[in-house]
Design an enzyme around this catalytic site. Sequence first.
Site, PDB file in Angstrom:
ATOM      1  N   ALA A 158       1.328  -1.407  -0.221  1.00 36.63           N
ATOM      2  CA  ALA A 158       0.066   0.302  -0.041  1.00 36.63           C
ATOM      3  C   ALA A 158       0.762   1.411   0.871  1.00 36.63           C
ATOM      4  O   ALA A 158       2.411   1.292   0.141  1.00 36.63           O
ATOM      5  CB  ALA A 158      -1.031   0.324   1.474  1.00 36.63           C
ATOM      6  N   SER A 159       0.410   2.069  -0.450  1.00 37.27           N
ATOM      7  CA  SER A 159       1.040   4.077  -0.733  1.00 37.27           C
ATOM      8  C   SER A 159       1.293   4.201   0.774  1.00 37.27           C
ATOM      9  O   SER A 159       2.788   4.814   0.595  1.00 37.27           O
ATOM     10  CB  SER A 159       0.832   4.403  -1.931  1.00 37.27           C
ATOM     11  OG  SER A 159       0.542   4.077  -3.139  1.00 37.27           O
ATOM     12  N   THR A 160       0.417   4.688   2.280  1.00 34.13           N
ATOM     13  CA  THR A 160       0.830   5.192   2.523  1.00 34.13           C
ATOM     14  C   THR A 160       0.463   4.569   3.971  1.00 34.13           C
ATOM     15  O   THR A 160      -0.064   3.408   4.010  1.00 34.13           O
ATOM     16  CB  THR A 160      -0.532   6.563   2.837  1.00 34.13           C
ATOM     17  OG1 THR A 160      -1.748   6.366   2.870  1.00 34.13           O
ATOM     18  CG2 THR A 160       0.238   6.924   1.576  1.00 34.13           C
TER      19      THR A 160
END
Length: 209
Positions: free
Chosen positions: A9-11
Amino acid sequence: MFIRAYLRASTQEQNADRAKESLIQFAEQHGHRIAAFYTENVSGATLHRPELMRLIAESGEGDIVLVEQIDRLARLKQRDWDSLKQRLSAKRLSIVSPELPTSWLALDRKDETGFTDSILQAVNSMMLDMLAAVARKDYEDRRRRQSQGIGKAKAEGKYRGRQPDIKRRQHVASLLRTGHSYSEIQEILGCSRHLIASVAKEQRQSEAA
């Protein structure tokens, strides 16, 4: 042949484990089980991914790298994408994704001559390169639009920066107060441990004040 699932996931506010169950079901539909999961919260634009590098290091020749979507791997600059492909190729690792049917061949290697397998692998490689280019362009377009929007908001005096999800943090706080563990809260809300730890820290500071 082992199947190793990579979840990204990006964050820290997102939950990389969100796709875990769907990948388990996908593997079962093709008569396989996932041998190991590698999960991390890191930007898709960087090749600095400790869990992905651990996956490659622990893989045997011919293993499968299973991802929910190609952009979990491929939202990279061309140079970094080429570098990643070289590392995967060195161990003959195959990327498989539910969104790319041509990649499913790697789960069903029954061709004795290998000719059909070679042709489809070549087609799949071209598809991967195309999807990687699309993923990178999508990332750059969104970053550009975001930057333009922030610039406009600043010029109009409306920019306040990224705001926390108050309702989500309240839910986390409520579950912490009722004695739920971090893992239980992750399961209930689909949030990251980083967010839970942040809320827990706020609670401790509030209680100590």
